[in-house]
Scaffold this motif. Structure first.
Motif: not given
Length: 89
Positions: A1-9
């Motif tokens: 989840m953290r990675e997906r949020l980071a990818a979305e800025g």
């Protein structure tokens, strides 16, 4: 989840922040919908609640073999469980 949020800025924050995040809730709901798209209506998850932490042995929510102690979870989280059923099925 953290990675997906980071990818979305979007900043991830703490586990509590993640559990309260509308973005995280939407991501999980989309994944649930994707996984159960071929399931019968009576098999589908309709509502869910995100908790800011995993169930723990120390809190009496799981056994030493990592099985959920349903009675303890139902008692401890009765309000959250009831809230999922308030709107009807």
């Amino acid at each position: 989840m953290r990675e997906r949020l980071a990818a979305e800025g979007k900043p991830a924050g703490s586990d509590g922040d993640l559990a309260a995040s509308d973005d995280v809730r939407r991501m999980i709901a989309a994944e649930i919908d994707r996984i159960q798209k071929d399931s019968a209506s009576f098999e589908r998850i309709r509502r869910f609640t995100l908790r800011p932490r995993a169930f723990s042995l120390e809190e009496g929510e799981i056994t030493p073999t990592l099985k959920i102690r349903r009675s303890a979870v139902e008692k401890k989280f009765a309000a959250e469980i009831a809230a999922m059923y308030e709107g009807g099925v």
